[in-house]
Structures are given as structure tokens and as C-alpha cells.
Design a protein around this motif. Sequence first.
Motif, PDB file in Angstrom:
ATOM      1  N   SER A  80       0.815  -1.219   0.000  1.00 55.10           N
ATOM      2  CA  SER A  80       0.000   0.000   0.000  1.00 55.10           C
ATOM      3  C   SER A  80       0.846   1.265   0.000  1.00 55.10           C
ATOM      4  N   LEU A  81       2.177   1.116  -0.046  1.00 56.57           N
ATOM      5  CA  LEU A  81       3.049   2.296  -0.082  1.00 56.57           C
ATOM      6  C   LEU A  81       2.789   3.114  -1.342  1.00 56.57           C
ATOM      7  N   THR A  82       2.690   4.424  -1.187  1.00 52.80           N
ATOM      8  CA  THR A  82       2.497   5.325  -2.323  1.00 52.80           C
ATOM      9  C   THR A  82       3.693   6.261  -2.437  1.00 52.80           C
ATOM     10  N   SER A  83       3.840   6.871  -3.595  1.00 48.70           N
ATOM     11  CA  SER A  83       4.923   7.837  -3.793  1.00 48.70           C
ATOM     12  C   SER A  83       4.723   9.061  -2.911  1.00 48.70           C
ATOM     13  N   GLN A  84       3.472   9.404  -2.651  1.00 51.08           N
ATOM     14  CA  GLN A  84       3.201  10.530  -1.758  1.00 51.08           C
ATOM     15  C   GLN A  84       3.723  10.250  -0.356  1.00 51.08           C
ATOM     16  N   ASN A  85       3.419   9.053   0.149  1.00 54.58           N
ATOM     17  CA  ASN A  85       3.888   8.673   1.472  1.00 54.58           C
ATOM     18  C   ASN A  85       5.406   8.562   1.517  1.00 54.58           C
ATOM     19  N   LEU A  86       5.995   8.045   0.424  1.00 52.87           N
ATOM     20  CA  LEU A  86       7.443   7.892   0.339  1.00 52.87           C
ATOM     21  C   LEU A  86       8.125   9.255   0.391  1.00 52.87           C
ATOM     22  N   PHE A  87       7.594  10.209  -0.346  1.00 51.78           N
ATOM     23  CA  PHE A  87       8.143  11.565  -0.340  1.00 51.78           C
ATOM     24  C   PHE A  87       8.090  12.162   1.067  1.00 51.78           C
ATOM     25  N   LEU A  88       6.990  11.983   1.765  1.00 55.16           N
ATOM     26  CA  LEU A  88       6.844  12.554   3.102  1.00 55.16           C
ATOM     27  C   LEU A  88       7.848  11.946   4.081  1.00 55.16           C
ATOM     28  N   GLN A  89       8.154  10.653   3.908  1.00 56.84           N
ATOM     29  CA  GLN A  89       9.133  10.021   4.784  1.00 56.84           C
ATOM     30  C   GLN A  89      10.543  10.541   4.495  1.00 56.84           C
ATOM     31  N   TYR A  90      10.873  10.701   3.217  1.00 60.36           N
ATOM     32  CA  TYR A  90      12.173  11.268   2.883  1.00 60.36           C
ATOM     33  C   TYR A  90      12.275  12.712   3.370  1.00 60.36           C
ATOM     34  N   LEU A  91      11.161  13.415   3.368  1.00 60.54           N
ATOM     35  CA  LEU A  91      11.146  14.806   3.824  1.00 60.54           C
ATOM     36  C   LEU A  91      11.524  14.897   5.298  1.00 60.54           C
ATOM     37  N   GLN A  92      11.073  13.915   6.092  1.00 61.05           N
ATOM     38  CA  GLN A  92      11.422  13.906   7.519  1.00 61.05           C
ATOM     39  C   GLN A  92      12.926  13.726   7.715  1.00 61.05           C
ATOM     40  N   VAL A  93      13.518  12.809   6.934  1.00 56.71           N
ATOM     41  CA  VAL A  93      14.950  12.540   7.067  1.00 56.71           C
ATOM     42  C   VAL A  93      15.764  13.754   6.633  1.00 56.71           C
ATOM     43  N   SER A  94      15.326  14.426   5.570  1.00 55.50           N
ATOM     44  CA  SER A  94      16.095  15.550   5.022  1.00 55.50           C
ATOM     45  C   SER A  94      16.108  16.765   5.943  1.00 55.50           C
ATOM     46  N   SER A  95      15.395  16.686   7.069  1.00 53.23           N
ATOM     47  CA  SER A  95      15.458  17.775   8.044  1.00 53.23           C
ATOM     48  C   SER A  95      16.870  17.903   8.622  1.00 53.23           C
ATOM     49  N   HIS A  96      17.699  16.877   8.424  1.00 53.81           N
ATOM     50  CA  HIS A  96      19.082  16.921   8.890  1.00 53.81           C
ATOM     51  C   HIS A  96      19.978  17.752   7.957  1.00 53.81           C
ATOM     52  N   ASN A  97      19.404  18.362   6.936  1.00 57.29           N
ATOM     53  CA  ASN A  97      20.223  19.160   6.031  1.00 57.29           C
ATOM     54  C   ASN A  97      20.738  20.429   6.711  1.00 57.29           C
ATOM     55  N   HIS A  98      19.828  21.237   7.260  1.00 56.11           N
ATOM     56  CA  HIS A  98      20.225  22.487   7.919  1.00 56.11           C
ATOM     57  C   HIS A  98      19.966  22.449   9.424  1.00 56.11           C
ATOM     58  N   ALA A  99      19.707  21.265   9.958  1.00 59.77           N
ATOM     59  CA  ALA A  99      19.512  21.079  11.394  1.00 59.77           C
ATOM     60  C   ALA A  99      19.980  19.676  11.731  1.00 59.77           C
ATOM     61  N   GLY A 100      19.930  19.293  12.986  1.00 62.13           N
ATOM     62  CA  GLY A 100      20.328  17.945  13.354  1.00 62.13           C
ATOM     63  C   GLY A 100      21.791  17.687  13.055  1.00 62.13           C
ATOM     64  N   ALA A 101      22.042  16.921  11.989  1.00 63.24           N
ATOM     65  CA  ALA A 101      23.426  16.602  11.595  1.00 63.24           C
ATOM     66  C   ALA A 101      24.099  17.731  10.810  1.00 63.24           C
ATOM     67  N   PHE A 102      23.317  18.714  10.362  1.00 63.07           N
ATOM     68  CA  PHE A 102      23.837  19.876   9.621  1.00 63.07           C
ATOM     69  C   PHE A 102      24.732  19.438   8.455  1.00 63.07           C
ATOM     70  N   LEU A 103      24.187  18.623   7.570  1.00 65.11           N
ATOM     71  CA  LEU A 103      24.984  18.073   6.473  1.00 65.11           C
ATOM     72  C   LEU A 103      25.145  19.027   5.298  1.00 65.11           C
ATOM     73  N   ASN A 104      24.211  19.956   5.114  1.00 67.07           N
ATOM     74  CA  ASN A 104      24.297  20.956   4.032  1.00 67.07           C
ATOM     75  C   ASN A 104      24.462  20.317   2.650  1.00 67.07           C
ATOM     76  N   ALA A 105      23.838  19.167   2.443  1.00 66.95           N
ATOM     77  CA  ALA A 105      23.947  18.476   1.156  1.00 66.95           C
ATOM     78  C   ALA A 105      22.995  19.056   0.118  1.00 66.95           C
ATOM     79  N   ILE A 106      21.972  19.763   0.578  1.00 60.51           N
ATOM     80  CA  ILE A 106      20.918  20.288  -0.301  1.00 60.51           C
ATOM     81  C   ILE A 106      21.007  21.806  -0.365  1.00 60.51           C
ATOM     82  N   ILE A 107      20.913  22.335  -1.581  1.00 57.40           N
ATOM     83  CA  ILE A 107      20.998  23.787  -1.746  1.00 57.40           C
ATOM     84  C   ILE A 107      19.632  24.427  -1.979  1.00 57.40           C
ATOM     85  N   SER A 108      18.679  23.669  -2.537  1.00 54.88           N
ATOM     86  CA  SER A 108      17.333  24.206  -2.755  1.00 54.88           C
ATOM     87  C   SER A 108      16.346  23.059  -2.916  1.00 54.88           C
ATOM     88  N   ILE A 109      15.081  23.348  -2.634  1.00 55.80           N
ATOM     89  CA  ILE A 109      14.017  22.350  -2.775  1.00 55.80           C
ATOM     90  C   ILE A 109      12.825  22.985  -3.484  1.00 55.80           C
TER      91      ILE A 109
END
Length: 259
Positions: A20-49
Motif C-alpha cells: 500500500s506504499l504510495t509515492s506521496q507517502n514515500l516523499f513525506l518520509q524522505y522529507l522527515q529525514v532531510s530535516s538533517h540538512n540544515h539542522a540535526g546533523a547539519f549536512l548541508n547536502a541540499i541547496i534548494s528544494i
Amino acid sequence: MLPLLRLTVSELQHLLNTTSLTSQNLFLQYLQVSSHNHAGAFLNAIISIPSYAQVLARAKLFDEERSQSESRRGRGPLHGIPIVLSPERQQAIKDAGAILVARANPTEPSHRKGIKLTSGWSAVGGQTQSSYVRGGVGNDAMPLGHSTPAGSSSGSAVAVAAGFCPVAIGTEIDGSVMCPAPRAGLYGCKPSRGKTDYTGVQPGGKPYDIIGVMAKGCEDIASVTNVLMDEQLQLRLGESWKGVKNGLGDLREWWLPEP
């Protein structure tokens, strides 16, 4: 929550096709992990979204296309899969059904701004940090030092390694894909020059400009490279080594003569 740090594109496609996994749900889960870009681990891997609504609408479109497909495979192996690109444009990737969730932070501009510029730094995105190096890039780090993510496409590599996406595209002039990929524990592939579309790529030199793929598995590398390359030059994984050639370079041919 899915184990996004280890799931490959092919494994995600299996889940999208059979559960029952959907691409919408998958995107939302990746969105939670990517919070470590400018917070958490501060990886700065992403420049824009892109805008949240835009990405979610595209994911919904691909979910609808999948539900109407008899095989549930939609447009192919990238259908409904989140992906991160370097600043270049890749229409082929979008046409294949991939969902662009972010642009990676590149070394500015392809390592030509200064001889002591560390890999993964840009004025807008800051310093990309390796997801495997505690404490980040050292203050006295050399451009490709051990604490750096290595290579101008390091933002793409770190995004995959940190679980922001399962696969990413980078650009290379000399080692910009093939250096950060192993540094991030990934597979990397750079197709031969002239086999892919270079639209939007920052030019570094005609004989050298390459678009490459970074991912957690060989099958993912093959799937994305198939999309990037001309249809008649597809890379296929098989069960036989027949016809496969292996070459070894003689490093002595590259040695400079003694002064």
C-alpha cells in the motif's frame, strides 16, 4: 517508517508495486529525514528544494498513473521515486517518472574558485559535510582531505548516503562523481562522454564534462544510467559475464620522469 538509509530504488519499486506504499507517502518520509540538512546533523547536502505542494502533486500524479497501469510499473524503474540532482536540468529523468525533491549543494564553481577551496563548499549552501565523519570537515582540511566529502558533486553523494533520497545525479570534469561516491559508501558510474544529454551542465571542458549516477546498489546504477543514455546503448545487468571486458591500467605509463 521505512529504513531509508539502506533501501535501494529496486527495493522501493517492489514495495510501491506490491504494497500500500504510495509515492506521496514515500516523499513525506524522505522529507522527515532531510530535516538533517540544515539542522540535526547539519549536512548541508541540499541547496534548494521545490515547493512542497508541487512535489506532492507530482507524486500524486505518479500514484494515479501506477494504479491505472496493468503491471503497476508505470513509466519504468524510476516511476514515483524521489531523486536529487546537481544544479543541471535532466528532462530524461523527469520523463521517466522520477520525483525531483531537491537540488544538491555543489562545490562552487566546480572547484575553480580557489586552489584551497574544500570539496562541497558553496557560498549559498555552505560546506557539505560527510555523513560518516564525526565533527565535520577539519579546519585545516586540504581540498580533498580525509574529512571532506570529496569532489564537486559531494552534495549528491551525501544526500544518498544520509537517506535524503535513494539515488542522485552529479556532474564530473575530473573525479567529481567517482571521488565522493566511494567516500560516501556508494556505487558511482560515469557514462562515456557524449552518451548523455548535458543540457544545463556548467561547462568545464568539452572533452571532460560528464553526468554520472550515485546509488546504493549496482541495479540502481544500471536503471538510472539506462535512462540517461541513448536507448540503443543501454546498460543491462545479466547472469553471464559473456562479452564483458575488463581492463587494467599500467600506472607506470602515467609516471612523470625524474627531474
